[in-house]
Write a protein that holds these residues in place. Sequence first.
Motif, PDB file in Angstrom:
ATOM      1  N   VAL A 168      61.711  -7.542  42.431  1.00  0.00           N
ATOM      2  CA  VAL A 168      60.464  -7.887  43.134  1.00  0.00           C
ATOM      3  C   VAL A 168      59.496  -8.584  42.185  1.00  0.00           C
ATOM      4  O   VAL A 168      58.884  -9.601  42.512  1.00  0.00           O
ATOM      5  CB  VAL A 168      59.814  -6.612  43.751  1.00  0.00           C
ATOM      6  CG1 VAL A 168      58.387  -6.884  44.191  1.00  0.00           C
ATOM      7  CG2 VAL A 168      60.642  -6.113  44.917  1.00  0.00           C
ATOM      8  N   VAL A 169      59.360  -8.003  40.962  1.00  0.00           N
ATOM      9  CA  VAL A 169      58.437  -8.614  39.989  1.00  0.00           C
ATOM     10  C   VAL A 169      59.268  -9.478  39.058  1.00  0.00           C
ATOM     11  O   VAL A 169      59.925  -8.980  38.152  1.00  0.00           O
ATOM     12  CB  VAL A 169      57.720  -7.522  39.163  1.00  0.00           C
ATOM     13  CG1 VAL A 169      56.777  -8.156  38.160  1.00  0.00           C
ATOM     14  CG2 VAL A 169      56.962  -6.583  40.076  1.00  0.00           C
ATOM     15  N   ASN A 170      59.253 -10.781  39.278  1.00  0.00           N
ATOM     16  CA  ASN A 170      59.992 -11.645  38.335  1.00  0.00           C
ATOM     17  C   ASN A 170      59.188 -12.903  38.053  1.00  0.00           C
ATOM     18  O   ASN A 170      58.426 -13.383  38.896  1.00  0.00           O
ATOM     19  CB  ASN A 170      61.399 -11.948  38.864  1.00  0.00           C
ATOM     20  CG  ASN A 170      61.380 -12.886  40.022  1.00  0.00           C
ATOM     21  OD1 ASN A 170      61.196 -14.085  39.853  1.00  0.00           O
ATOM     22  ND2 ASN A 170      61.543 -12.352  41.230  1.00  0.00           N
ATOM     23  N   ASP A 177      52.006 -15.124  44.056  1.00  0.00           N
ATOM     24  CA  ASP A 177      53.058 -14.212  44.516  1.00  0.00           C
ATOM     25  C   ASP A 177      53.351 -13.134  43.472  1.00  0.00           C
ATOM     26  O   ASP A 177      53.664 -11.991  43.820  1.00  0.00           O
ATOM     27  CB  ASP A 177      54.349 -14.981  44.846  1.00  0.00           C
ATOM     28  CG  ASP A 177      54.179 -15.797  46.117  1.00  0.00           C
ATOM     29  OD1 ASP A 177      53.168 -15.578  46.829  1.00  0.00           O
ATOM     30  OD2 ASP A 177      55.042 -16.654  46.400  1.00  0.00           O
ATOM     31  N   LEU A 178      53.237 -13.501  42.198  1.00  0.00           N
ATOM     32  CA  LEU A 178      53.486 -12.527  41.133  1.00  0.00           C
ATOM     33  C   LEU A 178      52.427 -11.416  41.175  1.00  0.00           C
ATOM     34  O   LEU A 178      52.740 -10.237  41.063  1.00  0.00           O
ATOM     35  CB  LEU A 178      53.473 -13.231  39.766  1.00  0.00           C
ATOM     36  CG  LEU A 178      53.827 -12.357  38.568  1.00  0.00           C
ATOM     37  CD1 LEU A 178      55.230 -11.772  38.696  1.00  0.00           C
ATOM     38  CD2 LEU A 178      53.728 -13.159  37.262  1.00  0.00           C
ATOM     39  N   GLU A 179      51.166 -11.828  41.384  1.00  0.00           N
ATOM     40  CA  GLU A 179      50.088 -10.819  41.485  1.00  0.00           C
ATOM     41  C   GLU A 179      50.342  -9.884  42.663  1.00  0.00           C
ATOM     42  O   GLU A 179      50.175  -8.666  42.590  1.00  0.00           O
ATOM     43  CB  GLU A 179      48.718 -11.513  41.676  1.00  0.00           C
ATOM     44  CG  GLU A 179      47.996 -11.821  40.391  1.00  0.00           C
ATOM     45  CD  GLU A 179      48.162 -10.760  39.309  1.00  0.00           C
ATOM     46  OE1 GLU A 179      47.693  -9.624  39.506  1.00  0.00           O
ATOM     47  OE2 GLU A 179      48.786 -11.042  38.263  1.00  0.00           O
ATOM     48  N   LYS A 184      52.149  -4.528  44.671  1.00  0.00           N
ATOM     49  CA  LYS A 184      53.074  -3.719  45.473  1.00  0.00           C
ATOM     50  C   LYS A 184      53.705  -2.595  44.632  1.00  0.00           C
ATOM     51  O   LYS A 184      53.816  -1.450  45.065  1.00  0.00           O
ATOM     52  CB  LYS A 184      54.189  -4.635  46.021  1.00  0.00           C
ATOM     53  CG  LYS A 184      54.491  -4.375  47.454  1.00  0.00           C
ATOM     54  CD  LYS A 184      55.440  -5.385  48.034  1.00  0.00           C
ATOM     55  CE  LYS A 184      56.088  -4.859  49.294  1.00  0.00           C
ATOM     56  NZ  LYS A 184      55.235  -4.189  50.236  1.00  0.00           N
ATOM     57  N   ILE A 185      54.091  -2.951  43.415  1.00  0.00           N
ATOM     58  CA  ILE A 185      54.757  -1.952  42.570  1.00  0.00           C
ATOM     59  C   ILE A 185      53.723  -0.933  42.052  1.00  0.00           C
ATOM     60  O   ILE A 185      54.024   0.254  41.929  1.00  0.00           O
ATOM     61  CB  ILE A 185      55.518  -2.623  41.395  1.00  0.00           C
ATOM     62  CG1 ILE A 185      56.513  -3.665  41.948  1.00  0.00           C
ATOM     63  CG2 ILE A 185      56.257  -1.598  40.554  1.00  0.00           C
ATOM     64  CD1 ILE A 185      57.486  -3.148  43.004  1.00  0.00           C
ATOM     65  N   THR A 186      52.504  -1.400  41.815  1.00  0.00           N
ATOM     66  CA  THR A 186      51.445  -0.462  41.419  1.00  0.00           C
ATOM     67  C   THR A 186      51.172   0.514  42.566  1.00  0.00           C
ATOM     68  O   THR A 186      50.978   1.714  42.351  1.00  0.00           O
ATOM     69  CB  THR A 186      50.163  -1.242  41.036  1.00  0.00           C
ATOM     70  OG1 THR A 186      50.489  -2.075  39.920  1.00  0.00           O
ATOM     71  CG2 THR A 186      49.024  -0.313  40.645  1.00  0.00           C
ATOM     72  N   GLU A 187      51.192   0.012  43.787  1.00  0.00           N
ATOM     73  CA  GLU A 187      50.985   0.903  44.948  1.00  0.00           C
ATOM     74  C   GLU A 187      52.144   1.892  45.099  1.00  0.00           C
ATOM     75  O   GLU A 187      51.964   3.028  45.513  1.00  0.00           O
ATOM     76  CB  GLU A 187      50.839   0.073  46.227  1.00  0.00           C
ATOM     77  CG  GLU A 187      49.496  -0.616  46.311  1.00  0.00           C
ATOM     78  CD  GLU A 187      49.413  -1.635  47.435  1.00  0.00           C
ATOM     79  OE1 GLU A 187      48.305  -2.123  47.683  1.00  0.00           O
ATOM     80  OE2 GLU A 187      50.449  -1.950  48.069  1.00  0.00           O
ATOM     81  N   TRP A 194      54.288   1.340  35.200  1.00  0.00           N
ATOM     82  CA  TRP A 194      55.583   0.661  35.281  1.00  0.00           C
ATOM     83  C   TRP A 194      55.595  -0.611  34.433  1.00  0.00           C
ATOM     84  O   TRP A 194      56.642  -1.102  34.038  1.00  0.00           O
ATOM     85  CB  TRP A 194      55.910   0.289  36.740  1.00  0.00           C
ATOM     86  CG  TRP A 194      54.844  -0.569  37.363  1.00  0.00           C
ATOM     87  CD1 TRP A 194      53.738  -0.129  38.032  1.00  0.00           C
ATOM     88  CD2 TRP A 194      54.750  -1.996  37.315  1.00  0.00           C
ATOM     89  NE1 TRP A 194      52.958  -1.190  38.417  1.00  0.00           N
ATOM     90  CE2 TRP A 194      53.565  -2.351  37.985  1.00  0.00           C
ATOM     91  CE3 TRP A 194      55.552  -3.002  36.774  1.00  0.00           C
ATOM     92  CZ2 TRP A 194      53.161  -3.674  38.134  1.00  0.00           C
ATOM     93  CZ3 TRP A 194      55.148  -4.329  36.924  1.00  0.00           C
ATOM     94  CH2 TRP A 194      53.963  -4.644  37.594  1.00  0.00           C
ATOM     95  N   GLN A 195      54.384  -1.148  34.148  1.00  0.00           N
ATOM     96  CA  GLN A 195      54.307  -2.475  33.519  1.00  0.00           C
ATOM     97  C   GLN A 195      54.991  -2.529  32.141  1.00  0.00           C
ATOM     98  O   GLN A 195      55.785  -3.450  31.888  1.00  0.00           O
ATOM     99  CB  GLN A 195      52.831  -2.897  33.411  1.00  0.00           C
ATOM    100  CG  GLN A 195      52.594  -4.286  32.882  1.00  0.00           C
ATOM    101  CD  GLN A 195      52.857  -5.383  33.912  1.00  0.00           C
ATOM    102  OE1 GLN A 195      52.206  -5.456  34.940  1.00  0.00           O
ATOM    103  NE2 GLN A 195      53.833  -6.239  33.629  1.00  0.00           N
ATOM    104  N   PRO A 196      54.746  -1.523  31.237  1.00  0.00           N
ATOM    105  CA  PRO A 196      55.448  -1.578  29.934  1.00  0.00           C
ATOM    106  C   PRO A 196      56.962  -1.566  30.091  1.00  0.00           C
ATOM    107  O   PRO A 196      57.671  -2.135  29.253  1.00  0.00           O
ATOM    108  CB  PRO A 196      54.976  -0.307  29.213  1.00  0.00           C
ATOM    109  CG  PRO A 196      53.723   0.104  29.900  1.00  0.00           C
ATOM    110  CD  PRO A 196      53.811  -0.386  31.309  1.00  0.00           C
ATOM    111  N   ILE A 197      57.448  -0.931  31.151  1.00  0.00           N
ATOM    112  CA  ILE A 197      58.904  -0.861  31.335  1.00  0.00           C
ATOM    113  C   ILE A 197      59.447  -2.263  31.655  1.00  0.00           C
ATOM    114  O   ILE A 197      60.409  -2.728  31.049  1.00  0.00           O
ATOM    115  CB  ILE A 197      59.266   0.140  32.470  1.00  0.00           C
ATOM    116  CG1 ILE A 197      58.710   1.531  32.130  1.00  0.00           C
ATOM    117  CG2 ILE A 197      60.770   0.175  32.711  1.00  0.00           C
ATOM    118  CD1 ILE A 197      58.860   2.567  33.235  1.00  0.00           C
ATOM    119  N   LEU A 198      58.764  -2.952  32.577  1.00  0.00           N
ATOM    120  CA  LEU A 198      59.249  -4.307  32.900  1.00  0.00           C
ATOM    121  C   LEU A 198      58.999  -5.275  31.742  1.00  0.00           C
ATOM    122  O   LEU A 198      59.791  -6.193  31.516  1.00  0.00           O
ATOM    123  CB  LEU A 198      58.610  -4.816  34.198  1.00  0.00           C
ATOM    124  CG  LEU A 198      59.061  -4.110  35.488  1.00  0.00           C
ATOM    125  CD1 LEU A 198      58.899  -5.018  36.693  1.00  0.00           C
ATOM    126  CD2 LEU A 198      60.474  -3.602  35.449  1.00  0.00           C
TER     127      LEU A 198
END
Length: 355
Positions: A168-170, A177-179, A184-187, A194-198
Amino acid sequence: MAERPWGFWTESKLDMLSAYLPAFTTASKKAPSTVYLDLFAGQAKNVSRDTGRPIQGSLLRALQTKPPFTVVRGFELQHKRAQSLQEAFRAEFPNRDVAVHAGDVHGALPSALAALAAYRSSPTFAFIDPDGVEARWELLETLAAHKAPQSTKVELFLLLTSPQIVRVVNNSLDPHDLEHAKKKITELFGSTEWQPILDGRQSGMLDAERTRDELTNLMRWRLEKTLGYRFTHTLRLTNVSGAPLYGMIFATDHPVGDKIMKSVYQKAAERFPEMRREARARRRDRKELESGFNPLFTHAELAQDAPLGAHESYQHAPPVPPYGQTVPDPGSLLPTRVECRDGTGCGASPSTGTR
Ligand SMILES: C[S@@+](CC[C@H](N)C(=O)[O-])C[C@H]1O[C@@H](n2cnc3c(N)ncnc32)[C@H](O)[C@@H]1O
């Protein structure tokens, strides 16, 4: 309405549900009532993609549970699907206290739970089974806050599509669209942890498998540390070729629920390779049949006689601090950064044996 086709992994997920629910209602026998909530309830008619046999969905499985749940509530976005469920349970279970709320569960859940205020002390189980990343953290918060203060929280059985999160986040998305994807993933997690993981995945610090494990670990960590669940578990389900699809996460406050789900996960982990092998064999049979080849024995028949491959097992381990999280160092006034868990000074191992 048309039947919805499911892969064998969906049957495995639903079989875990069917194995757990009677244990839940049996363990709750002394309670005057029990409640089942199905947040992404689906539709009445489903079919196996491999065998063509009908698959019973979660809500109807819950209604068949013995001893029975006192109250059953479903939530389904698509009105036609909700209607198909209503028709099915009216025909099959006309005297039960069951209803399906049509529309977005995020809007419907708080008022539906308020209407169940009389059951705030009843053992309650929630199945959260989205197709992708559409379940927001607020649902889990609402469920965790629902029960009366002295009782155990609503038990959660949650599907997390970690591989999909990475897609989803790429970075090929345009900035807008990235924002949107990041929001969505923050929700989904109710946090930006999750951000440090990606970031770790993008920088090459984490491989695909570690990334998925870290995302699942983060969800379990938040269920335990933010919502206060005492026990969480996860089991990874894969498709016919063995590619990971999602993890089934379970959260409970009750030691009995913890013990029973451990055994359900163990049995599912053992059965899963066999189901995958049979599904593969049926797929090969279909291809051969389509090409006009008519063998003496089908692959499905041969697969039944073949010895089982590698043994898969389920081992529980608690979640560990999320990847890249800053935690206070008791010996220092400054926070320290947990670097990562890949052997470069990074801490604990993944949380289950089968992921
Ligand atoms: C994987 S299916 C559920 C399958 C179902 N648990 C079963 O066993 O048959 C996910 C369902 O969630 C529904 N859905 C998606 N977003 C939703 C939302 N915001 N609120 C309620 N339902 C939603 C979809 O329409 C779909 O039917």
